[in-house]
Enzyme design. Structure first.
Site, mmCIF file in Angstrom:
data_model
loop_
_atom_site.group_PDB
_atom_site.id
_atom_site.type_symbol
_atom_site.label_atom_id
_atom_site.label_comp_id
_atom_site.label_asym_id
_atom_site.label_seq_id
_atom_site.Cartn_x
_atom_site.Cartn_y
_atom_site.Cartn_z
ATOM 1 N N HIS A 262 0.809 -1.210 0.000
ATOM 2 C CA HIS A 262 0.000 0.000 0.000
ATOM 3 C C HIS A 262 0.850 1.271 0.000
ATOM 4 C CE1 HIS A 262 -3.681 2.207 0.751
ATOM 5 N NE2 HIS A 262 -3.025 2.916 1.649
ATOM 6 N N ARG B 204 -8.194 15.646 2.207
ATOM 7 C CA ARG B 204 -6.995 16.136 2.906
ATOM 8 C C ARG B 204 -5.799 16.188 1.970
ATOM 9 N NH1 ARG B 204 -8.908 13.168 6.861
ATOM 10 N NH2 ARG B 204 -7.508 11.411 6.625
ATOM 11 N N ASP C 160 -0.639 15.419 5.208
ATOM 12 C CA ASP C 160 -1.669 14.844 6.070
ATOM 13 C C ASP C 160 -1.176 13.501 6.587
ATOM 14 O OD1 ASP C 160 -2.025 13.727 3.371
ATOM 15 O OD2 ASP C 160 -3.661 12.635 4.318
ATOM 16 N N HIS D 188 -10.693 3.134 -1.060
ATOM 17 C CA HIS D 188 -10.952 2.743 0.331
ATOM 18 C C HIS D 188 -11.809 1.488 0.317
ATOM 19 C CE1 HIS D 188 -10.523 4.861 4.416
ATOM 20 N NE2 HIS D 188 -9.361 4.646 3.887
ATOM 21 N N GLN E 295 -11.971 2.999 11.574
ATOM 22 C CA GLN E 295 -11.756 4.397 11.894
ATOM 23 C C GLN E 295 -13.018 5.170 11.582
ATOM 24 O OE1 GLN E 295 -8.273 5.011 9.404
ATOM 25 N NE2 GLN E 295 -8.156 2.823 9.798
#
Ligand SMILES: Nc1ncnc2c1ncn2[C@@H]1O[C@H](COP(=O)(O)OP(=O)(O)O)[C@@H](O)[C@H]1O
Ligand SMILES: [Mg+2]
Lengths: 81, 740, 240, 81
Positions: free
Chosen positions: B44, B111, B263, B90, B235
């Site tokens: 990733h 972000r 970020d 995601h 999260q």
């Protein structure tokens, strides 16, 4: 029978809503507020008089629909009609 | 905790990687260091399988100001402004918890964009789900849409484009790709570099909790069950916090206090600190005791790897930290100086007086590289060799048209985008569903000019599955066509490459071929790839998703008021087809629907042949000659015609020559084809323009009445009233997922 | 000349939109505006106030609940009690209700979904600064974008009797139907005013309906602001 | 001290969320569900050991912020630390 289910975020899961309310309360002068967490309360009017069965059925409803097991926990309280 | 190879393997490192870590450090890593290396060297973060291939994508161009490698790409749009954009996946978090997974996906990509100093002005979402009739899919669709809307609506950025499709291959691995576009001043772009030794490092935003800490370690011995229970793997997004961060960051960016900013996304504080140091060739020295925390007793390991959302890491000019802190105070944000920039080239982390990590930034940032074998799947040639002709048992054309219009991949996605605020920020010129691309106005800084940016996002995954190279080239062409249909010139593209397990040679082949196709088509069409994201290992129970290179392309519209929609206008307008009259059923929606699979050979994209049509349409819109334009894609000419008629609430009479099979003519697909309409006075100019550029133009009918009638040769093959078509198209999506 | 103050709460996100509408788009008509930060305690010379849309404090707990306690709200209440024109749009409407400046409450949409869509509202009820110059019965085209816009009030009859429903969801043809109602509001109520008639709240977004180039192309939203201008100028104008 | 506040919609106010849950439950086969109403539970961690004072302060918080008297009622329960 009335059944009251309380659904809360699991500990450790961020609760932005509770956090914002806690901050607001402290800005409003409630300095004694150390933290706030917000959950749901689900009141179910159940056509069932057997307490054990009521609890078992509601627990199943919670697992299947009412609570999201990934982030929430639930507790069940049986109230009299 | 004793660090050894076994623990490294449990962290997902290979033996070789662990050996090079030890060698790079000259010693055995500490526990925190092992955690840091394992996240930085994960697929990733390190792109270890895809990096060499991504390097082949064209990323320069006259307009490119910032290319791949930063938080987002930036492209010049004139007037001293740049468009800043990126797309990201995601997928996995959204499958686990659709609302929060999708929400934090949107939060993360926004972000990335405002980190660069750009104010976000548009979001797009590309979604793939399993079969719509499954209860699991329905739950996921509702949750994902709710999550995207919940975050974007509150954060205050309009969601103006997107793409939703369903396919069996996504049943156990959905795709949620989010895109964000922002606008910044060209001379005020901020980068993620920790420069200037002695400059303080600031932590800003949400407090750190035990969110999303790298999974491999969950089972390790160090933690009691209790501690594990405290480590949520989901999260939760806080769009309100992100809105405060946005405004505070943009306010700070009007001063010269900020030196660098990044970020904290995947791999949290670790990756932000490492990347900022590596980009600047500097070092950072951080004290974790100063990090604002949400929970007591967090270890260095946890603080370094937490993926709590809505956090930023910044480097500010030495002596100016009070100014920065004042801005954050104004916006009620937690902020703290947690360290400073050094010249050591090392990331040094202290906590409780102990050095928890001390590693070269470059060692972590460069990461390993792996060459993965790829092989062309057996049997693919046979599939390409099959004749993609008429399909036995397919319904007659009118019924086929209605069925296609109602299927959820083609039907209106209003059920989805009604849940998104698509107008906030007073910029939305063309809303989702009104055209092939969403369009948002951009005012020049002096307020005198109203130009616009167009966004199209999606992926024709049927084509890519059939032929990754040609399919990917067609994907690029379709994106350019979508932009052309609103009158926009393509200026850059971002991609999100969703593939299965790259350790399988056939999957690797898909990836390699797809990237090659994207690169070739982008080069031919002159569209630079300025940012992107790769998501691999999209599989469940050993079976991979259809290869899905999602593209989001951005176009520039010189005059916002000229942007054109796809709906036919008044009665009495001329209707024409630009590009090839007939299409190809290989890989088409028609074939998928009625043959239940795709086969045959795709029409290859050919710049010499297809480029001019793309140019002509844009030119005609810029000149104000067209009343509507719609690219012919899923479902072919008949579907495009019906969509234009439904959107305009007006009928159309069409006459086509009998050429090829009726199915190919009506439902065949192919690159760079459009349905346009215009007032009769413009016909001469339009003909002349097409002739000049050698583009096929076929005037085929006119608008009017309340039904769609299509003749092929002497026979009327489609005849139905618009209301019937509209009902299928408008309600199809909701019905498919069991929602009204 | 009319100076609007636009109150910016943390989480407001239509604040720029509102200011742009009055201070840029409608500047030629004689309007201007300025932003007022929620931590301020005074408004500074403004003729009218806008509480803009958005998600103040994330809309956590209840939409508008926390913003209603912002420091600036004391000054907003004084301004309203003194008869100053106050317009609450979407989240601004929710804040006005939570602050007790308007009656009733706005709860979750009946559909349980956020709804972003074009709607129509009919102008009716007693005159207010933001509607008096618009001919009664005029149908305006605007957009809604909210998740908690269902208006509830325990005595709608009284509200109606006092002419305090000033915007009502209707179809394009002016019919009061369920289909026209995007959120399940009682009696299709889209906007109301206070007893004095100077404070107005509505869920639709007039500030997004000021420029033909945008979205649905409607400019009907201008009429609310032009109406306020007419009132401040004391001109017996008619707009729209 | 921990204080648990339960906030419910007043009986007259339509609760579409409760209705939707009730319908889903009955579709899932829980025919005994006669009705569902959904409220909020707000858990406050309070730096206060005097029960009477805690209750009074929280009641005030509820009136000012936590509940909206126009549409909601609330009840307070003091739990031990
Ligand atoms: N998830 C979504 N969010 C927002 N808009 C969407 C979404 N899905 C589709 N749309 C919009 O619906 C319209 C049709 O989508 P699609 O059929 O994918 O268009 P195209 O084939 O031209 O790319 C486009 O305007 C698109 O932006
Ligand atoms: Mg298209």
């Amino acid at each position: 029978m009335h059944v009251k289910v309380t659904v809360n975020l699991k500990p450790g899961i961020l609760d932005p809503q509770g956090q914002a309310v806690a901050e607001s309360l402290s800005r409003l002068g409630y300095g004694e507020v150390r933290g706030v967490r917000i959950g749901k309360v689900v009141d179910i009017d159940l056509d069932e008089s057997d307490r054990a069965r009521a609890r078992a059925r509601v627990a199943e409803m919670c697992e299947r629909l009412i609570a999201n097991g990934v982030i929430e926990t639930f507790s069940i309280e049986l109230l009299e009609a | 905790m004793k660090v050894d190879e076994k623990l490294a393997l449990a962290h997902g490192l290979t033996s070789g990687e662990y050996a090079s870590l030890c060698e790079g450090l000259g010693r055995v890593p500490t526990y925190a260091e092992l955690g840091m290396a394992s996240v930085m060297w994960s697929e990733h973060c390190s792109y270890k399988s895809s990096r060499p291939h991504l390097a082949t994508l064209p990323s320069d161009g006259e307009r490119v100001v910032v290319g791949p490698g930063e938080n987002a790409g930036a492209v010049d749009i004139g007037d001293g402004q740049v468009a800043v954009f990126k797309m990201e996946s995601h997928n996995h978090p959204s499958f686990i918890e659709p609302v929060q997974g999708a929400a934090t996906g949107v939060g993360g990509i926004c972000r990335d964009v405002f980190t660069m100093g750009a104010r976000p002005i548009a979001i797009a979402d590309c979604l793939r789900f399993g079969p719509p009739e499954s209860a699991r899919t329905r739950y996921l669709v509702s949750g994902v849409v709710n999550g995207i809307g919940g975050y974007g609506n509150s954060f205050g950025v309009p969601t103006i484009a997107g793409d939703v499709a369903f396919d069996e291959s996504y049943a156990g691995n959905i795709l949620v790709n989010a895109f964000c576009l922002g606008v910044a001043r060209r001379d005020r772009i901020f980068l993620g570099a920790a420069s200037g030794a002695g400059n303080p490092i600031l932590y800003v935003g949400a407090r750190t909790g035990r969110d999303g800490i790298h999974g491999a370690t969950m089972a390790s011995a160090e933690f009691s069950e209790d501690a594990e229970a405290k480590r949520p793997n989901v999260q939760v997004g806080d769009p309100f916090m992100e809105k405060l961060l946005l405004e505070a960051c943009l306010e700070l960016m009007t001063t010269d206090v900020l030196v660098g900013i990044q970020d904290m996304g995947a791999a949290g504080l670790t990756s932000s600190a490492v990347e900022m140091a590596a980009r600047a060739g500097s070092g950072v020295d951080m004290n974790l005791d100063r990090v604002p925390v949400r929970e007591a007793g967090m270890t260095a390991y946890e603080l370094l790897l937490s993926e709590s959302q809505e956090r930023m890491l910044m480097v500010v000019a030495r002596g100016r930290e009070e100014e920065a802190l004042a801005v954050f105070e104004k916006w009620d944000l937690a902020a703290a100086v947690i360290g400073e920039v050094t010249t050591s080239g090392r990331v040094v982390v202290r906590m409780g007086g102990v050095i928890e990590a001390d590693m070269p930034a470059a060692l972590l940032a460069d990461g390993p590289r792996v060459v993965r074998p790829s092989s062309r799947p057996a049997g693919i040639d046979a599939v390409h060799g099959e004749e993609a002709g008429a399909i036995g048992g397919a319904p007659e054309p009118t019924a086929a048209l209605i069925e296609l219009l109602s299927c959820p991949d083609i039907a209106s996605k209003a059920w989805v985008f009604r849940q998104y605020d698509h107008e906030v920020r007073h910029g939305t010129v063309i809303r989702p569903g009104e055209a092939d691309a969403g369009v948002v106005r951009v005012l020049s800084p002096d307020g005198t000019r109203e130009k616009a940016l167009a966004v199209t996002a999606g992926c024709p995954q049927r084509y890519v599955a059939l032929d990754p190279y040609e399919g990917s080239r067609l994907a690029v062409c379709e994106a350019v066509a979508n932009l052309a249909a609103v009158g926009a010139e393509p200026i850059g593209v971002t991609d999100c490459l969703n593939f299965g397990n790259p350790e399988k040679p056939e999957i690797m082949w898909q990836l390699v071929e797809s990237v090659r196709g994207l690169g070739d088509a982008c080069r031919a069409l002159g569209v630079p790839v300025v940012s992107g994201n790769v998501s691999l290992y999209n599989e469940s129970n050993g079976s991979s998703i259809a290869p899905t290179p999602m593209l989001a392309m951005v176009g520039l519209v010189a005059d916002a008021s000229r942007a054109t929609t796809l709906g036919f206008g008044a009665a009495g307008q001329v209707i024409a087809i630009i590009g090839a009259l007939s299409g190809n059923l290989a890989g088409s929606a028609y074939q998928q629907r009625f043959a239940r699979r795709n086969f045959g050979r795709l029409t290859a994209f050919d710049y010499a042949q297809h480029g001019p049509a793309l140019k002509v349409v844009r030119g005609l819109i810029e000149a104000g000659s067209l009343a509507s334009a719609h690219d012919i894609s899923d479902g072919g000419l008949a579907v495009a015609m019906a969509e234009s008629a439904i959107a305009g609430s007006i009928g159309a009479s069409i006459e086509l020559p009998a050429r090829g099979s009726a199915a190919e003519l009506l439902f065949g697909e192919g690159p760079a084809r459009f349905v346009i309409s215009f007032a009769p006075v413009h016909e001469q100019t339009i003909r002349a323009q097409c002739e000049r550029l050698g583009v096929d133009l076929y005037v085929c009918g006119h608008t009017g009445g309340s039904s769609l009638s299509i003749h092929v040769g002497d026979g009327e093959v489609i005849c139905t009233d618009i209301a019937t078509l509209a009902d299928g198209w408008r309600g199809g999506f909701g019905r498919a997922i069991g929602q009204s | 000349m009319l100076t609007f103050g636009v109150v910016r709460f943390p989480g407001s996100n239509c604040d720029d939109d509102a200011l742009y509408a009055v201070a840029k788009v409608l500047a030629p008509a004689g309007m201007t505006g300025k932003m007022i930060w929620h931590k301020e305690r005074t408004l500074g010379g403004v003729d009218a106030l806008i509480l803009p849309g958005g998600f103040s404090y994330g809309d956590y707990l209840r939409a508008g609940a926390m913003a209603a306690h912002s420091p600036i709200m004391a000054a907003v209440k004084d301004f309203a009690r003194g008869g100053g024109p106050v317009l609450g749009i979407c989240n601004g409407f929710q804040i006005l209700c939570e602050a007790g400046l308007l009656e009733g409450a706005l709860v979750r949409n009946a559909s349980l979904r956020f709804e972003c869509a074009d709607i129509w509202v009919r102008v009716e009820g007693r005159p207010t600064p933001f509607s008096h110059a618009i001919p009664a019965g005029r149908i305006l085209s605007m957009a809604v974008a909210h998740g908690a816009g269902r208006y509830v009030h325990d005595d709608v009859d009284r509200l109606e009797g006092e002419g305090r429903v000033v915007f009502r969801y209707v179809t394009a043809d002016g019919d009061v139907t369920e289909v026209a109602n995007p959120n399940g509001s009682q009696s299709n109520i889209a906007g109301v005013t206070n007893a004095a008639g100077n404070v107005v709240g509505l869920m639709p977004h007039p500030e997004r309906a000021c420029e033909a180039v945008l979205g649905g192309g409607s400019e009907d939203g201008r009429l609310l602001f032009l109406s306020a201008l007419a009132q401040v100028n004391g001109t017996p104008a008619r707009v729209g």
